[in-house]
Design a protein around this motif. Structure first.
Motif, PDB file in Angstrom:
ATOM      1  N   SER A 174       7.550  17.013  -7.010  1.00 25.36           N
ATOM      2  CA  SER A 174       6.750  16.109  -6.475  1.00 25.36           C
ATOM      3  C   SER A 174       6.782  14.796  -7.257  1.00 25.36           C
ATOM      4  N   PHE A 175       7.165  14.824  -8.617  1.00 23.56           N
ATOM      5  CA  PHE A 175       7.345  13.786  -9.347  1.00 23.56           C
ATOM      6  C   PHE A 175       8.472  13.002  -8.864  1.00 23.56           C
ATOM      7  N   LEU A 176       9.706  13.701  -8.823  1.00 25.76           N
ATOM      8  CA  LEU A 176      10.938  12.991  -8.447  1.00 25.76           C
ATOM      9  C   LEU A 176      10.916  12.543  -7.160  1.00 25.76           C
ATOM     10  N   ASN A 177      10.022  13.318  -6.180  1.00 29.21           N
ATOM     11  CA  ASN A 177      10.121  12.627  -4.791  1.00 29.21           C
ATOM     12  C   ASN A 177       9.352  11.216  -4.775  1.00 29.21           C
ATOM     13  N   ALA A 178       8.125  11.473  -5.417  1.00 31.38           N
ATOM     14  CA  ALA A 178       7.023  10.564  -5.345  1.00 31.38           C
ATOM     15  C   ALA A 178       7.737   9.131  -6.175  1.00 31.38           C
ATOM     16  N   SER A 179       8.508   9.284  -7.229  1.00 31.12           N
ATOM     17  CA  SER A 179       8.893   8.030  -7.959  1.00 31.12           C
ATOM     18  C   SER A 179      10.045   7.597  -7.445  1.00 31.12           C
ATOM     19  N   GLU A 208       0.944  -1.277  -0.101  1.00 34.37           N
ATOM     20  CA  GLU A 208      -0.096   0.100   0.170  1.00 34.37           C
ATOM     21  C   GLU A 208       0.914   1.324  -0.055  1.00 34.37           C
ATOM     22  N   SER A 209       2.109   1.222   0.712  1.00 38.13           N
ATOM     23  CA  SER A 209       2.783   2.400   0.979  1.00 38.13           C
ATOM     24  C   SER A 209       3.318   2.571  -0.604  1.00 38.13           C
ATOM     25  N   ALA A 210       3.880   1.571  -1.269  1.00 39.57           N
ATOM     26  CA  ALA A 210       4.713   1.731  -2.244  1.00 39.57           C
ATOM     27  C   ALA A 210       3.595   2.313  -3.452  1.00 39.57           C
ATOM     28  N   PHE A 211       2.567   1.481  -3.409  1.00 37.31           N
ATOM     29  CA  PHE A 211       1.582   1.916  -4.590  1.00 37.31           C
ATOM     30  C   PHE A 211       1.302   3.201  -4.249  1.00 37.31           C
ATOM     31  N   SER A 212       0.977   3.724  -3.179  1.00 42.34           N
ATOM     32  CA  SER A 212       0.441   5.117  -2.849  1.00 42.34           C
ATOM     33  C   SER A 212       1.526   5.989  -3.478  1.00 42.34           C
ATOM     34  N   ALA A 213       3.037   6.047  -3.252  1.00 49.47           N
ATOM     35  CA  ALA A 213       3.995   6.623  -3.904  1.00 49.47           C
ATOM     36  C   ALA A 213       4.061   6.595  -5.547  1.00 49.47           C
ATOM     37  N   LEU A 214       3.572   5.372  -6.073  1.00 46.80           N
ATOM     38  CA  LEU A 214       3.547   5.386  -7.412  1.00 46.80           C
ATOM     39  C   LEU A 214       2.457   6.165  -7.964  1.00 46.80           C
ATOM     40  N   LEU A 215       1.200   6.120  -7.376  1.00 47.13           N
ATOM     41  CA  LEU A 215       0.123   6.894  -7.522  1.00 47.13           C
ATOM     42  C   LEU A 215       0.384   8.483  -7.699  1.00 47.13           C
ATOM     43  N   ASN A 216       1.018   8.954  -6.561  1.00 47.11           N
ATOM     44  CA  ASN A 216       1.516  10.338  -6.307  1.00 47.11           C
ATOM     45  C   ASN A 216       2.432  10.716  -7.463  1.00 47.11           C
ATOM     46  N   ALA A 217       3.449   9.831  -8.107  1.00 50.98           N
ATOM     47  CA  ALA A 217       4.289  10.029  -8.936  1.00 50.98           C
ATOM     48  C   ALA A 217       3.483  10.207 -10.454  1.00 50.98           C
TER      49      ALA A 217
END
Length: 644
Positions: A471-476, A415-424
């Motif tokens: 935001s993209f760099l941080n999330a990805s 869930e944590s990994a997918f949340s970051a992927l969603l944000n990216a």
């Protein structure tokens, strides 16, 4: 391993060595030796009291007459027949269809009803035994599902066996549980309306390998016990026949009884993950002590009520509107009780709850532990992103992490990994929309004007583009470095060196080549783009550089915005590239590490793009190995996420 299990395994080894022309006779001989004299195993056809006759079968298992003289082939009265087996030297789709029809024909023959008071089955078990198959177990299972959809359940094939490869049959699954035992032909009237039992019949593939013959024999013996319970003690124990053998089962599609007692396909929204279950309703005594919990499950026609706790469910069902005696035929399972399929809707279930509240001293609590149904995404399972990066991966993990605690631990990390992927993904989309909208407004003269040789700009998007890019760099980076790396670490795979200095990376890659060369080759290619992603993020974090500004130029009488570039790449193109690589990495690495933890006899296959379901276009699925579809192997590619 039991003595009988070893005996059957030795028989299987013997079968593997005989020529094709002797295969059927050897199977008959082995079965007769194992089953004993209570049943005869012979070639022949089956005839009923009306004179209707089946095709000839190489194997018919039946109760013999004491005065019977042995002559083969023979015609056997239907009432005495327990099992028919069709044998195929090399199975393909056409031969499966033909054999299925012959089995259905034999099952269609009329049999005398079981006398009232006797508890036994008079059904004929139908099995296809193939020495080998031209097609995979997966494709055979898909064809069996289609054939079952067109056939009444009384005429279904009960088991398909590919010798030394695996078996396909139906298994029983009760609501709220995983798959349990084999589904044997139900006794006459077992699914009768108006309230048939509530369960699922799921087609399962079992990669039984060399013990396929054990599964075949145990299945037959299990049916013979119900066919002739008076001599059950003379038969071998079916559980001991498969003692020590693999029990892995791969579930596919399934069926459920409707109110008419017919087994019909489970609708798409009836599968796990396709619906949100109703919240259990708590039942309390006047002092607030919990007595139990009720839950409504929407069924294909009507509904089913589940109950946990110490209260008997049949005692609650008396509060149903229009109660009939058949509605109280409750199935008791280890953790809960299950009503039959009832002709009720969810609104009628609510009326049922109101009746309990009004006519007893039980308090009905609907406000406890409710589910917050909140919009999560504008996409559903039909989106390749959702189907591949959530549903597909979680389906595979179900076969790896069977213990609930371990599965919950995995899910938290996922869930944590997918949340970051969603944000990216969202940040990349926002950056693209910001740039596109600005260029259109500049070109139209709304956001920019030519004043002589000068350009007047009415809006500044530099800050917004920079924020979106950051935001993209941080999330990805979180998605791959924290998210995917954490999932891999949880499953005992260390990929942390991917993000370290070159010397540490090279040393670890060399070590990895000895244990997983395919993954080593894959990570070498991943390093080429992931290193750039991390460098951009680190530079931004340490204020080493500033986000480049938008440029403008006069073209004719209008103004054109020129996109900021980083090392020669336009920002939107760079973001799209890095996001695409991140999506592929997320999916492929998680599938790879899960694949290495699947039980023996199971692997992962890649579904060709043109063959993916419209409702849920997942890229990967579980397959038997060997005997299934081609096993997927991780390999780097430059194809875009949407195109692979």
């Amino acid at each position: 391993m039991s003595e009988i299990s070893e005996l059957v395994l030795r028989a299987a080894e013997r079968l593997a060595a005989v020529p094709s022309e002797d295969f059927a006779a050897t199977v008959r001989e082995c079965l007769q030796q194992i089953i004993g004299s209570a049943f005869r195993v012979a070639p022949g056809s089956v005839v009923d009291a009306t004179g209707s006759k089946s095709s000839d079968f190489p194997i018919v298992i039946y109760r013999q007459d004491d005065e019977e003289t042995v002559s083969y082939p023979q015609t056997i009265p239907a009432d005495r027949v327990a099992v028919v087996v069709d044998i195929c030297e090399e199975l393909n789709s056409a031969r499966l269809g033909e054999a299925y029809s012959r089995i259905a024909e034999a099952k269609r023959l009329v049999k005398s009803a079981v006398p009232k008071g006797e508890v036994r089955s008079n059904r004929t078990l139908g099995i296809i035994l193939a020495q080998k198959s031209e097609v995979s177990l997966d494709l055979l299972a898909e064809q069996l599902y289609q054939l079952a959809c067109r056939t009444i359940h009384a005429e279904w094939l009960d088991m398909l066996v590919v010798d030394s490869v695996g078996i396909i049959n139906q298994a029983v699954q009760f609501p709220g549980e995983n798959v349990s035992g084999n589904f044997l032909p139900p006794a006459e009237g077992a699914l009768a309306s108006p309230a048939p039992p509530a369960f699922y019949v799921t087609i399962v593939m079992r990669p039984t390998g060399v013990s396929s013959f054990n599964a075949f024999v145990a299945f037959i013996v299990g049916h013979l016990v119900f066919f002739a319970p008076q001599i059950a003690e003379s038969l071998p124990n079916s559980n001991l026949i498969v003692d020590g053998q693999a029990t892995t089962a791969i579930t596919t599609l399934g069926f459920q009884p409707n109110l008419s007692g017919e087994l019909v396909p489970v609708p798409a929204d009836g599968y796990s993950g396709a619906f949100i279950p109703n919240t259990p309703i708590r039942l309390e005594d006047p002092q607030g002590q919990v007595l139990g919990a009720l839950q409504f499950i929407k069924w294909q026609t009507g509904g089913v009520i589940l109950m946990a706790g110490k209260l008997p469910l049949e005692g609650m069902l008396i509060f149903l509107p229009n109660l009939r005696p058949e509605y109280t035929r409750v199935v008791r399972r280890p953790t809960h009780q299950i009503s039959p399929v009832l002709p009720i809707s969810e609104s009628e279930f609510n009326q049922f709850l109101s009746n309990i509240q009004a006519r007893s001293n039980i308090r009905v609590r609907k406000d406890v532990g409710g589910i917050v149904k909140q919009k999560f995404l504008d996409e559903g399972a039909s989106s390749p992103f959702i189907a591949r990066c959530t549903l597909g991966l979680l389906r595979i993990r179900e076969n790896v992490l069977t213990e609930q605690g371990r599965r919950n631990d995995f899910d938290k990390r996922f869930e944590s990994a997918f949340s970051a992927l969603l944000n990216a993904r969202e940040a990349g989309k926002k950056l693209g929309e910001t740039w596109k909208g600005h260029t259109e407004r500049v070109a139209s003269g709304v956001a920019a004007q030519v004043e002589g040789r000068d350009i007047r700009i009415h809006e500044n998007i530099n800050k917004q583009l920079g924020a979106d890019f950051e935001s993209f760099l941080n999330a990805s980076t979180r998605a791959i470095k924290t998210g995917v790396q954490g999932i891999c670490s949880f499953l005992a795979l260390d990929i942390g060196f991917l993000f370290k200095k070159q010397s540490a990376f090279d040393a670890n890659i060399e070590r990895l080549r000895h244990t997983d060369s395919a993954l080593a080759d894959y990570l070498v290619e991943v390093r080429k783009w992931s290193e750039r992603l991390l460098l951009l993020r680190n530079n931004l974090e340490h204020d080493i550089w500033e986000f480049p500004k938008v440029g403008y130029e006069i073209v004719g009488d209008a103004v054109r915005a020129t996109e900021p570039q980083l090392s020669g790449d336009k920002v939107t193109a760079l973001v799209n590239f890095l996001l695409d690589r991140t999506l592929c990495f997320f999916e492929e690495i998680i599938v790879h590490v899960l694949q290495h933890h699947l039980p023996l006899g199971v692997s992962v296959t890649e579904i060709p793009l043109s063959q993916r379901s419209v409702e849920a276009p997942e890229r990967f699925q579980i397959t038997p190995y060997p005997g299934g579809k081609p096993r997927w192997k991780i390999m780097y590619h430059a194809t875009r996420f949407e195109e692979i």
